[in-house]
Design a protein around this motif. Structure first.
Motif, PDB file in Angstrom:
ATOM      1  N   HIS A   1       0.973  -1.144   0.122  1.00 53.30           N
ATOM      2  CA  HIS A   1      -0.021   0.052   0.788  1.00 53.30           C
ATOM      3  C   HIS A   1       0.978   1.299  -0.274  1.00 53.30           C
ATOM      4  O   HIS A   1       1.305   1.646   0.977  1.00 53.30           O
ATOM      5  N   ASN A   2       1.085   1.475  -0.752  1.00 54.18           N
ATOM      6  CA  ASN A   2       1.709   3.269  -1.364  1.00 54.18           C
ATOM      7  C   ASN A   2       0.595   4.041  -1.103  1.00 54.18           C
ATOM      8  O   ASN A   2      -0.338   4.682  -1.302  1.00 54.18           O
ATOM      9  N   PRO A   3       0.859   5.027   0.259  1.00 57.56           N
ATOM     10  CA  PRO A   3       0.169   6.504   0.685  1.00 57.56           C
ATOM     11  C   PRO A   3       0.238   7.266  -0.045  1.00 57.56           C
ATOM     12  O   PRO A   3      -0.919   7.603  -0.241  1.00 57.56           O
ATOM     13  N   ASP A   4       0.785   7.350  -1.482  1.00 60.64           N
ATOM     14  CA  ASP A   4       1.067   8.403  -2.388  1.00 60.64           C
ATOM     15  C   ASP A   4      -0.048   8.225  -3.252  1.00 60.64           C
ATOM     16  O   ASP A   4      -0.435   9.068  -4.343  1.00 60.64           O
ATOM     17  N   TYR A   5      -0.418   6.703  -3.627  1.00 64.98           N
ATOM     18  CA  TYR A   5      -1.081   6.389  -5.243  1.00 64.98           C
ATOM     19  C   TYR A   5      -2.687   6.464  -4.876  1.00 64.98           C
ATOM     20  O   TYR A   5      -3.386   6.487  -3.755  1.00 64.98           O
ATOM     21  N   LEU A   6      -3.210   7.456  -5.734  1.00 64.64           N
ATOM     22  CA  LEU A   6      -4.177   7.609  -6.317  1.00 64.64           C
ATOM     23  C   LEU A   6      -5.273   6.990  -7.505  1.00 64.64           C
ATOM     24  O   LEU A   6      -4.184   7.083  -8.597  1.00 64.64           O
ATOM     25  N   ARG A   7      -6.047   6.209  -7.335  1.00 59.78           N
ATOM     26  CA  ARG A   7      -7.156   5.813  -8.749  1.00 59.78           C
ATOM     27  C   ARG A   7      -7.210   6.674  -9.904  1.00 59.78           C
ATOM     28  O   ARG A   7      -8.026   7.800  -8.829  1.00 59.78           O
ATOM     29  N   GLY A   8      -6.975   7.007 -10.254  1.00 59.36           N
ATOM     30  CA  GLY A   8      -7.291   8.130 -11.691  1.00 59.36           C
ATOM     31  C   GLY A   8      -8.794   7.462 -11.530  1.00 59.36           C
ATOM     32  O   GLY A   8      -9.322   6.058 -11.975  1.00 59.36           O
ATOM     33  N   PRO A   9     -10.054   8.027 -11.958  1.00 60.68           N
ATOM     34  CA  PRO A   9     -11.605   8.468 -12.354  1.00 60.68           C
ATOM     35  C   PRO A   9     -11.243   8.079 -14.353  1.00 60.68           C
ATOM     36  O   PRO A   9     -10.636   7.741 -15.465  1.00 60.68           O
ATOM     37  N   VAL A  10     -12.231   6.672 -14.325  1.00 62.57           N
ATOM     38  CA  VAL A  10     -12.585   6.420 -15.723  1.00 62.57           C
ATOM     39  C   VAL A  10     -13.901   6.949 -15.931  1.00 62.57           C
ATOM     40  O   VAL A  10     -14.918   6.829 -15.396  1.00 62.57           O
ATOM     41  N   PRO A  11     -13.759   7.778 -16.699  1.00 64.24           N
ATOM     42  CA  PRO A  11     -14.912   8.296 -17.803  1.00 64.24           C
ATOM     43  C   PRO A  11     -15.846   6.994 -17.960  1.00 64.24           C
ATOM     44  O   PRO A  11     -16.241   6.159 -17.944  1.00 64.24           O
ATOM     45  N   PRO A  12     -17.460   7.459 -17.455  1.00 65.47           N
ATOM     46  CA  PRO A  12     -18.793   6.789 -17.720  1.00 65.47           C
ATOM     47  C   PRO A  12     -18.630   6.704 -18.825  1.00 65.47           C
ATOM     48  O   PRO A  12     -18.889   4.940 -19.379  1.00 65.47           O
ATOM     49  N   GLU A  13     -18.140   7.157 -19.793  1.00 67.83           N
ATOM     50  CA  GLU A  13     -18.583   6.791 -21.292  1.00 67.83           C
ATOM     51  C   GLU A  13     -17.864   5.422 -22.133  1.00 67.83           C
ATOM     52  O   GLU A  13     -17.994   5.011 -22.531  1.00 67.83           O
ATOM     53  N   MET A  14     -16.913   5.501 -20.891  1.00 68.61           N
ATOM     54  CA  MET A  14     -15.707   4.006 -21.799  1.00 68.61           C
ATOM     55  C   MET A  14     -15.976   2.548 -20.604  1.00 68.61           C
ATOM     56  O   MET A  14     -16.401   1.787 -21.463  1.00 68.61           O
ATOM     57  N   TYR A  15     -17.655   2.814 -19.805  1.00 66.57           N
ATOM     58  CA  TYR A  15     -17.727   1.795 -19.156  1.00 66.57           C
ATOM     59  C   TYR A  15     -18.581   1.186 -20.520  1.00 66.57           C
ATOM     60  O   TYR A  15     -19.484   2.108 -20.668  1.00 66.57           O
ATOM     61  N   VAL A  16     -19.054  -0.366 -20.412  1.00 66.82           N
ATOM     62  CA  VAL A  16     -20.351  -0.879 -21.244  1.00 66.82           C
ATOM     63  C   VAL A  16     -21.156  -0.638 -20.506  1.00 66.82           C
ATOM     64  O   VAL A  16     -21.424  -0.877 -19.234  1.00 66.82           O
ATOM     65  N   PRO A  17     -22.252   0.002 -21.620  1.00 65.95           N
ATOM     66  CA  PRO A  17     -23.915   0.028 -21.212  1.00 65.95           C
ATOM     67  C   PRO A  17     -24.053  -1.637 -20.181  1.00 65.95           C
ATOM     68  O   PRO A  17     -24.575  -2.706 -20.888  1.00 65.95           O
ATOM     69  N   GLU A  18     -24.444  -1.369 -18.811  1.00 64.82           N
ATOM     70  CA  GLU A  18     -25.071  -2.595 -18.261  1.00 64.82           C
ATOM     71  C   GLU A  18     -26.735  -2.865 -18.350  1.00 64.82           C
ATOM     72  O   GLU A  18     -27.047  -2.045 -17.624  1.00 64.82           O
ATOM     73  N   ILE A  19     -26.549  -3.416 -19.496  1.00 63.56           N
ATOM     74  CA  ILE A  19     -28.182  -3.948 -19.819  1.00 63.56           C
ATOM     75  C   ILE A  19     -28.297  -5.082 -19.126  1.00 63.56           C
ATOM     76  O   ILE A  19     -29.936  -4.920 -18.688  1.00 63.56           O
ATOM     77  N   PHE A  20     -27.708  -5.811 -18.471  1.00 63.26           N
ATOM     78  CA  PHE A  20     -28.618  -6.640 -17.489  1.00 63.26           C
ATOM     79  C   PHE A  20     -27.858  -6.192 -16.088  1.00 63.26           C
ATOM     80  O   PHE A  20     -26.817  -5.857 -15.895  1.00 63.26           O
TER      81      PHE A  20
END
Length: 301
Positions: A282-301
């Motif tokens: 665990h690195n205290p300086d690590y920040l997970r970058g946000p993923v743009p919503p449009e990159m997600y596969v639509p959750e049809i199911f």
């Protein structure tokens, strides 16, 4: 309940879900097999619950076999031959389903190209033979020359006769080199092949499995029978005998084939060191970058 016990209980629940999901994969294939049956179920003599129980047990043994093959650098080649729709592919799927594809490889070669037609006949197959620690499953093999090529006139009589003369010595060479060679012929009746072809004709998801060559092979059933009989007579040698799988009942054929395959190899269970998951860094300086919503596969199911 302590947080540790809660964590373990949650892990156990997730593990059970994963196991069920793995079983669902096999159930999906079975339902696909039965999709066009009048009552939605196959006519197997083996009850579905018994079939699944035995299949999962045998697949567990296949994993042990795989570990033994890798640990001892063993070379295993298994040939699957038989008429179109005899169930070779279904058996191969159940064998490979739980195995490492880097260890257990399926060899299903297309028709030879123009260059390959000028090579020594066996050349393109030899390159797919297993190295140490590998299992090669041939979905059709060099025996194409004794079957489709003979019946359809894709080889000369001289080439055919040379094949039957050469292949026993070639297989003896493979065995002397350390390869465990096992040969299966999946046998179905005339009526059963007719029924399976009709199922495919009326199944839009499986029509692609029927090629013009398959339909012509159906017409030439008797010629294929004669070619098969000659093949078995000339190439059934003590070092590499043919094993005939009664395949009118797909489920029985799969279980019988896997059980027999396991009996032909003197594998033993391999002891493995206990696996411990290392603590994640665990690195205290690590920040997970946000993923743009449009990159997600639509959750049809």
């Amino acid at each position: 309940m302590t947080s540790k016990r809660i964590e373990m209980a949650e892990w156990y629940r997730r593990a059970q879900e994963e196991i069920l999901d793995s079983m669902d994969e096999e159930l999906e294939m079975e339902l696909d097999d039965d999709r066009l049956s009048p009552d939605g179920d196959s006519k197997s003599q083996i009850p579905r619950n018994l079939y699944f129980k035995e299949l999962f047990r045998l697949q567990g043994e296949l994993v042990k076999l795989q570990d033994w093959v890798v640990a001892n650098k063993v070379k295993v080649a298994v040939l699957f031959e038989g008429r179109d729709s005899a169930g070779k592919g279904g058996a191969i799927k159940r064998i490979t389903q739980r195995l490492n594809p880097r260890v257990c490889k399926v060899v299903a070669l297309p028709a030879p190209n123009e260059r390959e037609k000028t090579q020594w006949y066996f050349q393109r197959y030899i390159s797919h033979l297993p190295a140490g620690g590998e299992i090669a499953l041939f979905d059709r093999s060099w025996y194409n020359r004794a079957g489709v090529e003979k019946v359809m006139g894709f080889c000369t009589k001289k080439e055919y006769d040379e094949f039957l003369h050469t292949v026993p010595d070639l297989e003896r060479m493979m065995i002397r080199s350390g390869i465990i060679l096992i040969k299966y012929w999946f046998s179905i009746s005339d009526d059963e092949q007719y029924n399976r072809f009709m199922m495919r004709i009326h199944d839009p998801l499986k029509q692609w499995k029927l090629s013009p060559m398959d339909l012509e092979a159906r017409r030439l059933w008797e010629a294929y029978t004669k070619a098969k009989e000659t093949m078995l007579e000339k190439t059934h040698i003590p070092e590499a005998p043919w094993w005939v799988v009664a395949a009118n009942d797909k489920k029985k054929a799969r279980l019988n084939c896997i059980s027999h395959l396991l009996s032909q190899i003197p594998y033993q269970e391999i002891d493995h060191p206990e696996i411990k998951l290392p603590a994640r860094v665990h690195n205290p300086d690590y920040l997970r970058g946000p993923v743009p919503p449009e990159m997600y596969v639509p959750e049809i199911f």
